[in-house]
Design a protein around this motif. Sequence first.
Motif, PDB file in Angstrom:
ATOM      1  N   CYS A  70     -34.786  10.856 -40.823  1.00 57.75           N
ATOM      2  CA  CYS A  70     -35.682   9.805 -40.313  1.00 57.75           C
ATOM      3  C   CYS A  70     -36.364  10.232 -39.027  1.00 57.75           C
ATOM      4  O   CYS A  70     -37.495   9.807 -38.744  1.00 57.75           O
ATOM      5  N   GLU A  71     -35.713  11.074 -38.229  1.00 59.63           N
ATOM      6  CA  GLU A  71     -36.307  11.522 -36.963  1.00 59.63           C
ATOM      7  C   GLU A  71     -37.503  12.442 -37.189  1.00 59.63           C
ATOM      8  O   GLU A  71     -38.448  12.427 -36.399  1.00 59.63           O
ATOM      9  N   LEU A  72     -37.463  13.228 -38.256  1.00 65.07           N
ATOM     10  CA  LEU A  72     -38.558  14.173 -38.502  1.00 65.07           C
ATOM     11  C   LEU A  72     -39.705  13.563 -39.286  1.00 65.07           C
ATOM     12  O   LEU A  72     -40.821  14.097 -39.263  1.00 65.07           O
ATOM     13  N   GLN A  73     -39.453  12.480 -39.986  1.00 65.19           N
ATOM     14  CA  GLN A  73     -40.489  11.909 -40.842  1.00 65.19           C
ATOM     15  C   GLN A  73     -41.765  11.539 -40.085  1.00 65.19           C
ATOM     16  O   GLN A  73     -42.872  11.865 -40.539  1.00 65.19           O
ATOM     17  N   PRO A  74     -41.711  10.860 -38.917  1.00 62.16           N
ATOM     18  CA  PRO A  74     -42.957  10.544 -38.215  1.00 62.16           C
ATOM     19  C   PRO A  74     -43.700  11.787 -37.730  1.00 62.16           C
ATOM     20  O   PRO A  74     -44.934  11.795 -37.680  1.00 62.16           O
ATOM     21  N   LYS A  75     -42.979  12.852 -37.395  1.00 59.60           N
ATOM     22  CA  LYS A  75     -43.639  14.082 -36.954  1.00 59.60           C
ATOM     23  C   LYS A  75     -44.361  14.760 -38.115  1.00 59.60           C
ATOM     24  O   LYS A  75     -45.450  15.306 -37.946  1.00 59.60           O
ATOM     25  N   LEU A  76     -43.731  14.717 -39.282  1.00 55.22           N
ATOM     26  CA  LEU A  76     -44.397  15.270 -40.459  1.00 55.22           C
ATOM     27  C   LEU A  76     -45.624  14.438 -40.809  1.00 55.22           C
ATOM     28  O   LEU A  76     -46.692  14.989 -41.132  1.00 55.22           O
ATOM     29  N   LEU A  77     -45.498  13.118 -40.722  1.00 57.96           N
ATOM     30  CA  LEU A  77     -46.637  12.246 -41.010  1.00 57.96           C
ATOM     31  C   LEU A  77     -47.798  12.545 -40.074  1.00 57.96           C
ATOM     32  O   LEU A  77     -48.953  12.633 -40.509  1.00 57.96           O
ATOM     33  N   ARG A  78     -47.510  12.694 -38.781  1.00 55.30           N
ATOM     34  CA  ARG A  78     -48.573  12.966 -37.819  1.00 55.30           C
ATOM     35  C   ARG A  78     -49.265  14.296 -38.132  1.00 55.30           C
ATOM     36  O   ARG A  78     -50.491  14.407 -38.059  1.00 55.30           O
ATOM     37  N   ALA A  79     -48.475  15.312 -38.490  1.00 59.11           N
ATOM     38  CA  ALA A  79     -49.058  16.612 -38.808  1.00 59.11           C
ATOM     39  C   ALA A  79     -49.992  16.517 -40.008  1.00 59.11           C
ATOM     40  O   ALA A  79     -51.066  17.131 -40.039  1.00 59.11           O
ATOM     41  N   ILE A  80     -49.598  15.737 -41.016  1.00 63.58           N
ATOM     42  CA  ILE A  80     -50.436  15.589 -42.213  1.00 63.58           C
ATOM     43  C   ILE A  80     -51.721  14.844 -41.881  1.00 63.58           C
ATOM     44  O   ILE A  80     -52.818  15.228 -42.317  1.00 63.58           O
ATOM     45  N   GLU A  81     -51.613  13.771 -41.098  1.00 64.83           N
ATOM     46  CA  GLU A  81     -52.782  12.951 -40.797  1.00 64.83           C
ATOM     47  C   GLU A  81     -53.733  13.628 -39.824  1.00 64.83           C
ATOM     48  O   GLU A  81     -54.954  13.581 -39.993  1.00 64.83           O
ATOM     49  N   ALA A  82     -53.180  14.267 -38.775  1.00 63.84           N
ATOM     50  CA  ALA A  82     -54.031  14.858 -37.736  1.00 63.84           C
ATOM     51  C   ALA A  82     -54.476  16.270 -38.086  1.00 63.84           C
ATOM     52  O   ALA A  82     -55.387  16.805 -37.448  1.00 63.84           O
ATOM     53  N   ARG A  83     -53.854  16.891 -39.071  1.00 67.09           N
ATOM     54  CA  ARG A  83     -54.146  18.271 -39.424  1.00 67.09           C
ATOM     55  C   ARG A  83     -53.946  19.200 -38.232  1.00 67.09           C
ATOM     56  O   ARG A  83     -54.675  20.183 -38.055  1.00 67.09           O
ATOM     57  N   GLU A  84     -52.958  18.869 -37.415  1.00 70.52           N
ATOM     58  CA  GLU A  84     -52.605  19.727 -36.299  1.00 70.52           C
ATOM     59  C   GLU A  84     -51.124  19.540 -35.990  1.00 70.52           C
ATOM     60  O   GLU A  84     -50.533  18.504 -36.326  1.00 70.52           O
TER      61      GLU A  84
END
Length: 438
Positions: free
Chosen positions: A240-254
């Motif tokens: 659960c801790e990594l899920q928001p970071k993965l989401l941000r990477a997918i959305e921001a493309r960075e």
Amino acid sequence: MEPVDSPTTEALEPAGFHTLVRKFRLTALEGPDHGLEYCSQGARTIIGTHPSAQLVLRDPTLSRLHCEILVDEGRALVRDLGSRNGTLIDGTSVLAAHLGQGSVITLGRTRLRFELWGEHIKIPLSEKERFGLVVGRSAAMRAVFVVLERAAQSDVNVLLLGETGTGKGLAAESLHSESQRRDGPLVTVDCAAIPAGLLESELFGHERGAFTSADRKHVGAFEAAHGGTLFLDEIGELSCELQPKLLRAIEAREIYRVGGEKPIQIDIRIVAATNRNLPAEVNAGRFRSDLFYRLAVLEIPLPPLRQRFEDLPLVVDEILAGLDAGDRPAAAKLRAPRFLAELRSHSWPGNLRELKNYLECCLALEEPAPLRHRDASTPTIDPTQPLRVVRDQWIRYVERRYLEELLRQHGDNVSAAARAAGLSRIHLHRILSRIGLR
């Protein structure tokens, strides 16, 4: 409620390059959408409150992805997706059950009447018996090939679903090799094999000095996959801790490396895979819904081997070729019709992976090895024992297998499993403790 064969659907053979699936209609008898009529558009219909569902209902007592209806192999099946309030068929709580004509499905405050139509939907099939490394001539696999072929022509994120050993890794590799990114890298990260504390660095990289053992800069999978494909295997195991970071990477493309302050632009296509019931994980709050929808732009379920036995000659040939069996006498025995017929008698719970291991064993022995048709824990019928003893053995066996499948269907969520089984949470805990499924 035990699923039983239903005479209300029909199995149809492929016609040309398509197969036919019966249409069905759902009519809302009660609930906020009273009077609504829905006609199916494919072989699978998901019902829930989220806009990604095929049938979106306004009932707040429903889960976002509540249940699904599948029409296949001459039967219509409703399956609960780990919902909060469960799924009832004609008043009985079920995990999965076949639907009869006029069956009433109860979801929260909503009641839906199910009716099959005489009309059919055409499901396109590929003309080919191969997509990259994946082979099959069955209608089930050729329908999958159509979706894979379309996915290969785009950059949308893909979520591969299926039991363990169904070939999700081969499908991901084939998607990459058949896409416009084929000249770029294919990077694979097994989210289940890497400890949670190291996975962030594996995905995003880290700067020197970011933590005690970081004595040099490390380029993570996202950077390494730039211009190509990132395959996230066992995505359901992501913390659960990594899920928001993965989401941000997918959305921001960075991304940001661990310990870094400079954003790094990425150009990748993500293919994820899981054997978990991700909708149930979403409903239970263990997997972020927004991440699920970002990954599952296109969902591709891979059928288990037991549902496509007509593919066995092709699959066996492909595996033997990969094992460099060539024209060895043992390989010829493994291609014989009698041996292939014997393979059909096994359920292959490990799917292609189990079949490959078995064929390797046969090659090593230079002859077909005995197949294990029965789980070692399965009781036997011993007429020398009293009826009471044999009956108790089978009751314990069926109870354990039922609870193992119940927990698997609900992602080990005891509360959801208890609702589906019609038990209190405390009662189910006591049963699990008694039989050793803590």
